[in-house]
Structure formats: structure tokens, C-alpha cells
Design an enzyme around this catalytic site. Structure first.
Site, PDB file in Angstrom:
ATOM      1  CG  MET A   1      59.736  53.833  79.882  1.00 49.22           C
ATOM      2  SD  MET A   1      60.116  52.392  80.868  1.00 49.22           S
ATOM      3  CE  MET A   1      58.836  51.253  80.400  1.00 49.22           C
TER       4      MET A   1
ATOM      5  CD  GLU B   1      64.391  48.785  83.971  1.00 45.72           C
ATOM      6  OE1 GLU B   1      64.404  50.009  84.221  1.00 45.72           O
ATOM      7  OE2 GLU B   1      63.713  48.295  83.048  1.00 45.72           O
TER       8      GLU B   1
ATOM      9  CB  CYS C   1      53.451  63.584  71.630  1.00 46.13           C
ATOM     10  SG  CYS C   1      53.081  63.799  69.866  1.00 46.13           S
TER      11      CYS C   1
END
Length: 178
Positions: free
Chosen positions: A15, A85, A175
Site C-alpha cells: 500500500m 487493484e 516495523c
């Protein structure tokens, strides 16, 4: 175009990596060159209306569909087909292969993995059929290094949860585990 003029360009990444931006940029180049272009988006993605729109509000007109099988007649008239997408279309590999073999240029933007860092099998099937695969990175929203993964916020576990920065963050390897 003949079958030898067709090809598939796959743009993958997490993303916020700029996949839709790159899709729009490439389609616009073909439009400038006077090619008949068709842009397709997933029907359930209603975040930005009927067009393909980037997170920074760049947009292009698109046909909305729940399935690529439903756009065959429209696709036959196009020389260039952009699909945003792509991970949401189960038959994307067979559709793209058929259209490329018919001489069409296919540009597909898709996530390369789920929020659990598992592959989308339909995109994995498309990779060996593509002449060009571009892997983009985002910026990690926690440490600002390269972000290669999508991290979902909240506790929903289903794979198809459509959203933007309200539901996902781009993250680096370190992260991802925080």
C-alpha cells in the site's frame, strides 16, 4: 495489433507505493499516443467514486466490474487495458494472457502480498506471464525507511478489507513486527 505486439506489465508493491500513480502515468502516455485505452477497477472499491484515484487525488476514468469476465466486449475494442487493484480479480492471469495474446497491452497494478505478508495466488500466477514486473516500495510510516509491506490497523482478519491510511500503513521489515 497482432499477438506479437501484446504484452503484460505488472506493477506490484505494498500500500502507498505509487502503483496506481504509475498505472495512470503509463496509460496517459498511451492516450497521448492516440491508443484506445480502457482502465478497469474493482467494483467494491468505492473509496474514490468510479475512477481509479491515487491517495494524492490523481485520477483517471475507469470501468467498474466485479469480474474481468464481464468486460470482454469492452476490452475487445481497446488496445491498452489498465487494471487497478489486480489482486481482487481471481482470473486476472488467464484474462491478461488471453488479451496479450490478442495483441493488447496490459498494465496491472496490484498488491504483491496480504497484510499477513502472504502472496496473492492470482498475482503469483501472473508474474511468469508478464514481460515486465516492477516492484515498488513505499516509505515506512514509523521509521521512514523503505516500506516493503502493508500493515493493517485493527484486528480484522479477513483478506479483503478495502481502505486507505485509515486501515493500513506501509512498513519496513523491522516495523512490521511492532
Amino acid at each position: 495489433m497482432t499477438m506479437y505486439g501484446g504484452h503484460i506489465h505488472l506493477i506490484i508493491g505494498p500500500m502507498f507505493a505509487g502503483k496506481s500513480t504509475e498505472l495512470i502515468r503509463l496509460v496517459r502516455r498511451y492516450q497521448i499516443a492516440k491508443h484506445k485505452c480502457l482502465v478497469v477497477k474493482y467494483e467494491k472499491d468505492i473509496r474514490y467514486g468510479n475512477g481509479v484515484c491515487t491517495h494524492d487525488n490523481m485520477s483517471i476514468t475507469a470501468v467498474c466490474t466485479p469480474s474481468l469476465d464481464k468486460i470482454d466486449s469492452v476490452a475487445e475494442n481497446a488496445e491498452v487495458i489498465g487494471i487497478d487493484e489486480g489482486q481482487f480479480f481471481p482470473n486476472i492471469a488467464t484474462f491478461c494472457e488471453r488479451m496479450a495474446n490478442a495483441g493488447k497491452v496490459l498494465i496491472v497494478a496490484a498488491l504483491d502480498g496480504t497484510f499477513q505478508r502472504k502472496p496473492f495466488s492470482n498475482i503469483s500466477e501472473l508474474i511468469p506471464l508478464a514481460e515486465n514486473v516492477t516492484k515498488l516500495n513505499a516509505v515506512c510510516m514509523y521509521c521512514y525507511k523503505n516500506g516493503s509491506f502493508s500493515k493493517r490497523l485493527g484486528d480484522k482478519m479477513e483478506i479483503e478489507v478495502i481502505g486507505g491510511s485509515d486501515k493500513y500503513k506501509s512498513v519496513c521489515r523491522k516495523c512490521y513486527f511492532f
